[in-house]
Enzyme design. Structure first.
Site, short mmCIF file in Angstrom:
data_model
loop_
_atom_site.label_atom_id
_atom_site.label_comp_id
_atom_site.label_asym_id
_atom_site.label_seq_id
_atom_site.Cartn_x
_atom_site.Cartn_y
_atom_site.Cartn_z
N ASP A 138 0.83 -1.21 0.00
CA ASP A 138 0.00 0.00 0.00
C ASP A 138 0.86 1.25 0.00
O ASP A 138 2.02 1.23 0.43
CB ASP A 138 -0.96 0.03 1.20
CG ASP A 138 -0.25 0.11 2.55
OD1 ASP A 138 0.76 -0.61 2.73
OD2 ASP A 138 -0.69 0.90 3.40
N GLU B 177 -0.01 -1.27 5.61
CA GLU B 177 1.00 -0.90 6.60
C GLU B 177 0.85 0.56 7.00
O GLU B 177 1.00 0.93 8.16
CB GLU B 177 2.41 -1.13 6.03
CG GLU B 177 3.54 -1.00 7.06
CD GLU B 177 4.08 0.41 7.26
OE1 GLU B 177 4.83 0.62 8.22
OE2 GLU B 177 3.74 1.31 6.46
ZN LIG Z 1 6.60 2.24 4.40
#
Ligand SMILES: [Zn+2]
Length: 417
Positions: free
Chosen positions: A85, A180
């Site tokens: 992401d 994340e």
């Molecule tokens: Zn990162």
């Protein structure tokens, strides 16, 4: 090792950066956005094509794969992780990566933002990268080197090992995680599914950076319920939740304990959300410190301020709930520094001077380490992340590929002494 990986990681990063895979903190699903599947499914295909084993996409949105061991020697299972992401909060759609080959040191301009310019004044590390192949976006979006660079580096290293089974190494597990950036990259099932003795995230910045210290983090939600009544008949009766919320915020230490007044190893309390109306208000505060004591003191301070507010206005109802987010990975790593020492040794063997940097944030590795998989963070080269000036050097990425290959080699060698 004389292979030059800079062309491969450049090609991979440019291709991956064009795929929108931004996460969304306000979405309750896992992964938070469907668009992350574009990257996840592509990586399943590419890992399979490279000849990796056990390639699968878990139902919590993580791509897992194995590079099988090529030696009979007993070697630990090592994990390599990167997140697919990109950061929410800045446009990440239709990224148009630009390659500045053998950058000559002149200001880097952006076709989609004529006022924007990238020079070593904005990003001092750039001065060290004269002559490198620099990759940027085009001005309207972030680049997404955080963490497509990590993905590109792992894919290049995996491709090399899978194409050269004559290189002896132990079993290596690969994980590409979603979400994340919104702190949801490590599902409770990941540590067991990864099955690694220790691991590394490829999610760091300057060449040589090896992170084994992160913040410890809690989040506080303060709920303030006032007494609601028509303002025309309110005298002596109305208790305005917004006034109480404002009092609480102004009672927090603003000159000494905020992100904007601290640096290095100092912690902070960060008021990051204030919502509500006269009847009800919610204040959200992030608590950050490198030490348990510091974090506990911040929590105690918040409770004390809420108690004082409650005592001053007993007709209101004030609750302060503090939830744990993640912990400094050093608490676990200091018991066994082997993975950290190995990363430092790998940098040195690759001709890179390693350095430790405590980071004022968390990584997927913070949660993994806490859950039993020691997981320091290694550099990728990414700079000025989460904004339009984001850039990276292909030579730094290539250096990180070498570090991974040396790690695979060192981990399979019997420990000396
Ligand atoms: Zn990162």
């Amino acid at each position: 090792m004389s292979v030059d990986f800079s062309a491969e990681v450049t090609e991979r990063l440019i291709r991956y950066a064009k795929i929108d895979s931004q996460s969304d903190a306000n979405s309750p699903t896992a992964p938070s956005t469907d668009r992350q599947f574009g990257m996840l499914k592509l990586l399943v295909k590419e890992l399979t094509a490279l000849g990796a084993s056990d390639v699968r996409l878990t139902d919590y949105g993580v791509v897992l794969a194995t590079i099988p061991a090529t030696t009979d020697r007993k070697a630990p299972v090592m994990g390599w992780l990167a997140h697919v992401d990109t950061a929410p909060g800045f446009p990440a759609e239709c990224v148009k990566p630009r390659l500045h080959s053998a950058w000559d040191g002149s200001p880097i301009i952006f076709p989609d933002a004529p006022d924007l310019v990238l020079t070593p004044e904005q990003s001092p590390y750039l001065a060290q990268c004269k002559g490198h192949d620099i990759i940027t976006a085009s001005g309207g979006t972030l680049l997404g080197a955080d963490d497509k660079a990590g993905v590109a580096i792992i894919m290049a290293a995996a491709g090399h090992l899978l194409a050269h089974p004559e290189i002896p190494h132990g079993k290596i597990r690969i994980a590409f995680t979603p979400d994340e950036e919104i702190g949801r990259g490590v599902d409770a099932r990941l540590p067991a599914d990864l099955g690694a003795d220790f691991a590394y995230t490829l999610d760091g910045a300057d060449r040589g950076e090896v992170v084994h210290e992160t913040f410890s983090a809690d989040a506080a939600t303060i709920q303030i319920t006032g007494v609601s009544i028509h303002p025309g008949q309110a005298k002596g009766k109305l208790v305005n939740a917004l006034h109480l919320a404002a009092k609480l915020v102004s009672a927090l230490p603003q000159a000494t304990l905020t992100p904007e007044t601290t640096e290095g190893r100092e912690g902070f309390l960060h008021v990051n959300e204030l919502t509500g109306n006269a009847a009800e208000a919610v204040v959200k505060v992030l608590l950050r410190d490198f030490e348990r004591d510091g974090l506990a003191a911040q929590g105690a301070l918040l409770h004390k301020l809420c108690d004082a507010l409650q005592a001053a206005e007993p007709r209101a109802k004030i609750t302060c709930t503090i939830t744990e987010q993640y912990r400094n990975m050093r608490y676990w790593l200091e018991d066994d520094m082997t993975p950290v020492n190995l990363a430092h040794a790998a940098c040195k063997a690759a001709g890179i001077e390693p350095f430790a940097l405590p980071i004022r944030g968390g990584t997927d590795g913070s949660r993994l380490t806490e859950k039993g998989v020691p997981c320091p963070n290694i550099f990728t080269g990414m700079q000025m992340i989460h904004g339009p000036l984001e850039w990276i050097s292909a030579q730094d990425m290539a250096a990180a590929v070498h570090v991974l290959l040396v790690l695979a080699d060192l981990a399979a060698k019997p420990a000396k002494g």
